[in-house]
Design a protein around this motif. Structure first.
Motif, PDB file in Angstrom:
ATOM      1  N   ALA A 107       0.837  -1.206   0.000  1.00 55.91           N
ATOM      2  CA  ALA A 107       0.000   0.000   0.000  1.00 55.91           C
ATOM      3  C   ALA A 107       0.870   1.254   0.000  1.00 55.91           C
ATOM      4  O   ALA A 107       0.626   2.202  -0.760  1.00 55.91           O
ATOM      5  CB  ALA A 107      -0.926  -0.008   1.214  1.00 55.91           C
ATOM      6  N   ALA A 108       1.890   1.257   0.844  1.00 58.17           N
ATOM      7  CA  ALA A 108       2.797   2.405   0.914  1.00 58.17           C
ATOM      8  C   ALA A 108       3.529   2.610  -0.411  1.00 58.17           C
ATOM      9  O   ALA A 108       3.725   3.751  -0.861  1.00 58.17           O
ATOM     10  CB  ALA A 108       3.801   2.215   2.043  1.00 58.17           C
ATOM     11  N   LYS A 109       3.911   1.521  -1.049  1.00 62.48           N
ATOM     12  CA  LYS A 109       4.607   1.594  -2.338  1.00 62.48           C
ATOM     13  C   LYS A 109       3.731   2.263  -3.394  1.00 62.48           C
ATOM     14  O   LYS A 109       4.182   3.159  -4.127  1.00 62.48           O
ATOM     15  CB  LYS A 109       4.998   0.183  -2.789  1.00 62.48           C
ATOM     16  CG  LYS A 109       5.610   0.122  -4.182  1.00 62.48           C
ATOM     17  CD  LYS A 109       5.878  -1.326  -4.581  1.00 62.48           C
ATOM     18  CE  LYS A 109       6.369  -1.414  -6.026  1.00 62.48           C
ATOM     19  NZ  LYS A 109       6.600  -2.839  -6.430  1.00 62.48           N
ATOM     20  N   GLN A 110       2.473   1.841  -3.480  1.00 59.28           N
ATOM     21  CA  GLN A 110       1.562   2.390  -4.483  1.00 59.28           C
ATOM     22  C   GLN A 110       1.253   3.862  -4.209  1.00 59.28           C
ATOM     23  O   GLN A 110       1.216   4.692  -5.135  1.00 59.28           O
ATOM     24  CB  GLN A 110       0.264   1.575  -4.516  1.00 59.28           C
ATOM     25  CG  GLN A 110       0.419   0.140  -4.978  1.00 59.28           C
ATOM     26  CD  GLN A 110       0.917   0.028  -6.417  1.00 59.28           C
ATOM     27  OE1 GLN A 110       0.683   0.908  -7.238  1.00 59.28           O
ATOM     28  NE2 GLN A 110       1.597  -1.067  -6.720  1.00 59.28           N
ATOM     29  N   LEU A 111       1.051   4.200  -2.963  1.00 56.91           N
ATOM     30  CA  LEU A 111       0.728   5.581  -2.610  1.00 56.91           C
ATOM     31  C   LEU A 111       1.925   6.506  -2.816  1.00 56.91           C
ATOM     32  O   LEU A 111       1.769   7.662  -3.232  1.00 56.91           O
ATOM     33  CB  LEU A 111       0.239   5.645  -1.164  1.00 56.91           C
ATOM     34  CG  LEU A 111      -1.108   4.951  -0.919  1.00 56.91           C
ATOM     35  CD1 LEU A 111      -1.376   4.827   0.576  1.00 56.91           C
ATOM     36  CD2 LEU A 111      -2.236   5.700  -1.610  1.00 56.91           C
ATOM     37  N   THR A 112       3.108   6.011  -2.533  1.00 57.58           N
ATOM     38  CA  THR A 112       4.327   6.799  -2.755  1.00 57.58           C
ATOM     39  C   THR A 112       4.504   7.095  -4.242  1.00 57.58           C
ATOM     40  O   THR A 112       4.910   8.202  -4.629  1.00 57.58           O
ATOM     41  CB  THR A 112       5.556   6.060  -2.212  1.00 57.58           C
ATOM     42  OG1 THR A 112       5.412   5.875  -0.802  1.00 57.58           O
ATOM     43  CG2 THR A 112       6.829   6.857  -2.476  1.00 57.58           C
ATOM     44  N   PHE A 113       4.195   6.114  -5.077  1.00 63.86           N
ATOM     45  CA  PHE A 113       4.277   6.303  -6.526  1.00 63.86           C
ATOM     46  C   PHE A 113       3.385   7.464  -6.969  1.00 63.86           C
ATOM     47  O   PHE A 113       3.802   8.338  -7.744  1.00 63.86           O
ATOM     48  CB  PHE A 113       3.866   5.016  -7.244  1.00 63.86           C
ATOM     49  CG  PHE A 113       3.601   5.193  -8.717  1.00 63.86           C
ATOM     50  CD1 PHE A 113       4.622   5.511  -9.593  1.00 63.86           C
ATOM     51  CD2 PHE A 113       2.308   5.052  -9.216  1.00 63.86           C
ATOM     52  CE1 PHE A 113       4.372   5.685 -10.954  1.00 63.86           C
ATOM     53  CE2 PHE A 113       2.050   5.223 -10.571  1.00 63.86           C
ATOM     54  CZ  PHE A 113       3.082   5.541 -11.442  1.00 63.86           C
ATOM     55  N   VAL A 114       2.158   7.501  -6.470  1.00 64.46           N
ATOM     56  CA  VAL A 114       1.232   8.575  -6.842  1.00 64.46           C
ATOM     57  C   VAL A 114       1.717   9.918  -6.295  1.00 64.46           C
ATOM     58  O   VAL A 114       1.756  10.918  -7.015  1.00 64.46           O
ATOM     59  CB  VAL A 114      -0.186   8.281  -6.323  1.00 64.46           C
ATOM     60  CG1 VAL A 114      -1.135   9.426  -6.704  1.00 64.46           C
ATOM     61  CG2 VAL A 114      -0.705   6.965  -6.887  1.00 64.46           C
TER      62      VAL A 114
END
Length: 207
Positions: A107-114
């Motif tokens: 979840a953190a990985k995907q949100l950091t990408f955005v």
């Protein structure tokens, strides 16, 4: 974890905007560039690409909702459309799914990408708010505060203060938590959740 209801409304608005105006934005850019060559190039390349991305996004979201294997389908779509707005919307969906699966790292990985790549200020704010919530769950409290500091849009001010309060409660800094929750209520006096958190501070402080 919370379901990010207020942020979800913001995301839905962005989705509707892209659906209704995505092609028009590209066409507007073409007109701005001017010239027959520019029109033909963008008409054949960019608009087609935008339509394909829109279709791919819809398929990725449907796959994600269908079964567990859809998660990989959605991840592949993001990887193949890194610079497209639909990739960011898909990453938000992936993050939400990852939270429900208790995979906070993903979840953190995907949100950091955005948060790091989207050029849309509202989308960045939503991503950072959700990322801060994940970081709180990961007990990365100082990191969460740093993430919250990146959200400067006044429309999200109440949520920023609320989440700061949540961090301070976890750190047992109850005076700071009280100040943060009070600031959140000043920005949104109808937030009953924050009122409850503020009322519960006395219990937490004496626990």
């Amino acid at each position: 974890m919370e379901q990010f209801a207020t942020e979800e409304q913001q995301v839905e608005a962005i989705k509707r905007f892209w659906k209704e105006n995505g092609i028009a934005i590209i066409v507007g850019a073409v007109i701005g560039l001017g010239g027959l060559w520019g029109w033909r190039y963008y008409n054949e390349q960019q608009i087609t690409s935008q339509e394909a991305a829109s279709t791919g996004y819809q398929q990725a979201v449907e796959a994600l909702a269908a079964d567990a294997s859809g998660f990989t389908t959605a991840v592949n779509f993001v990887n193949e459309n890194q610079d497209n707005g639909y990739a960011y919307l898909t990453s938000l969906q992936l993050a939400k799914e990852a939270v429900e699966r208790k995979d906070l790292e993903e979840a953190a990985k995907q949100l950091t990408f955005v948060a790091d790549n989207s050029k849309d200020a509202m989308l960045q704010s939503v991503a950072n708010l959700r990322l801060a919530r994940v970081q709180i769950e990961q007990t990365s409290f100082d990191t969460a505060l740093t993430t919250l500091a990146k959200v400067t849009d006044a429309a999200f001010g109440s949520q920023v203060e609320e989440y700061k309060g949540d961090v301070f409660v976890q750190q047992q800094l109850f005076d700071k938590a009280r100040a943060a929750y009070s600031a959140a209520l000043e920005k949104n006096e109808n937030n009953n959740v924050v009122k409850m958190k503020l009322d519960n501070l006395a219990v937490a402080a004496n626990g």
